[in-house]
Design a protein around this motif. Structure first.
Motif, short mmCIF file in Angstrom:
data_model
loop_
_atom_site.label_atom_id
_atom_site.label_comp_id
_atom_site.label_asym_id
_atom_site.label_seq_id
_atom_site.Cartn_x
_atom_site.Cartn_y
_atom_site.Cartn_z
N GLN A 48 0.83 -1.19 0.00
CA GLN A 48 0.00 0.00 0.00
C GLN A 48 0.87 1.24 0.00
O GLN A 48 1.78 1.37 0.82
N MET A 49 0.59 2.16 -0.90
CA MET A 49 1.27 3.45 -0.85
C MET A 49 0.86 4.15 0.44
O MET A 49 -0.25 3.95 0.93
N ASP A 50 1.77 4.97 0.95
CA ASP A 50 1.42 5.82 2.08
C ASP A 50 1.52 7.27 1.63
O ASP A 50 1.78 7.56 0.46
N LEU A 74 -3.37 12.62 -6.53
CA LEU A 74 -4.12 13.28 -5.47
C LEU A 74 -5.52 12.68 -5.36
O LEU A 74 -6.01 12.40 -4.26
N HIS A 75 -6.14 12.45 -6.49
CA HIS A 75 -7.47 11.82 -6.51
C HIS A 75 -7.42 10.45 -5.84
O HIS A 75 -8.28 10.10 -5.02
N SER A 80 -8.77 7.12 -1.01
CA SER A 80 -8.26 6.03 -0.18
C SER A 80 -8.51 6.34 1.30
O SER A 80 -9.11 7.36 1.64
N GLN A 81 -8.02 5.50 2.14
CA GLN A 81 -8.15 5.70 3.59
C GLN A 81 -7.05 6.60 4.15
O GLN A 81 -7.06 6.94 5.32
N LYS A 114 -11.08 21.44 3.11
CA LYS A 114 -12.04 20.36 2.92
C LYS A 114 -11.33 19.08 2.45
O LYS A 114 -11.68 17.97 2.87
N LEU A 115 -10.33 19.23 1.58
CA LEU A 115 -9.65 18.07 1.00
C LEU A 115 -8.70 17.38 1.97
O LEU A 115 -8.66 16.15 2.02
N VAL A 116 -7.89 18.17 2.68
CA VAL A 116 -6.87 17.55 3.54
C VAL A 116 -6.91 18.02 4.99
O VAL A 116 -6.05 17.64 5.79
#
Length: 149
Positions: A48-50, A74-75, A80-81, A114-116
Motif C-alpha cells: 500500500q502506498m502511504d 491526489l485523486h 483512499s483511507q 475540505k480536501l486535507v
C-alpha cells in the motif's frame, strides 16, 4: 524491474520504505516515468502506498511537468483511507503552477481545508499566485492577495 531484481539478489524484502526511497530518488532525478513504474511495482507487490509515497510521486510529476498525473495521484489519495496533508496538496498545486493551470491550482487551494483538513499556507498562496501570473490572470492574483491578508 531492477529494484525487485536487486532486492531478490540481495535477499532484502521489498517494503514501502524501500519503494519510497526509490520514488524520491527517481523524482529528484526527473525520472517521472520510472516513478510510475515503481508505483505499479508497489501495487504488483501488494504494498500500500502511504502519504510519503504519494507526496514523493506528486513531486516527481511536478518536476516532470505532469500536472494531470499529479492530480490523478491526489485523486487516488483522497479516495483512499490515507489522510493527505499540506505537502501533498502543495505538490499538486505546484504541478499545476508549472504548466500554468491556474484554475486547477486555485481550486485546490480554495478547497484545501475540505480536501486535507488544513488551511492553505504561504506556499499554497505563492504557488497559486505564480500560476495566475504565468497565465496573465492578474485579477485572480488580486483576489488571492485579498483573501490571504
Amino acid at each position: 524491474l531492477l529494484l525487485q531484481h536487486d532486492l531478490r539478489t540481495s535477499q532484502l524484502e521489498a517494503n514501502v520504505a524501500v519503494f519510497n526511497a526509490a520514488i524520491d530518488a527517481c523524482g529528484e532525478g526527473f525520472q517521472w516515468r520510472l516513478v510510475c513504474a515503481l508505483l505499479q511495482e508497489m501495487c504488483d507487490s501488494h504494498l500500500q502506498m502511504d502519504v510519503i509515497s504519494v507526496s514523493a510521486a506528486m513531486s516527481a510529476m511536478e518536476q516532470g511537468l505532469q500536472w494531470q498525473r499529479a492530480l490523478g495521484l491526489l485523486h487516488d489519495l483522497l479516495k483512499s483511507q490515507m489522510q493527505g496533508d499540506a505537502l501533498c496538496l502543495n505538490a499538486a498545486i505546484n504541478a499545476c503552477k508549472k504548466e500554468s493551470q491556474w484554475r486547477q491550482a486555485l481550486y485546490l487551494m480554495q478547497h484545501m481545508e475540505k480536501l486535507v483538513g488544513c488551511p492553505p499556507d504561504e506556499k499554497s498562496f505563492g504557488a497559486v499566485a505564480s500560476a495566475c501570473e504565468r497565465s496573465s490572470a492578474w485579477q485572480s492574483v488580486l483576489e488571492i492577495l485579498e483573501v490571504s491578508s
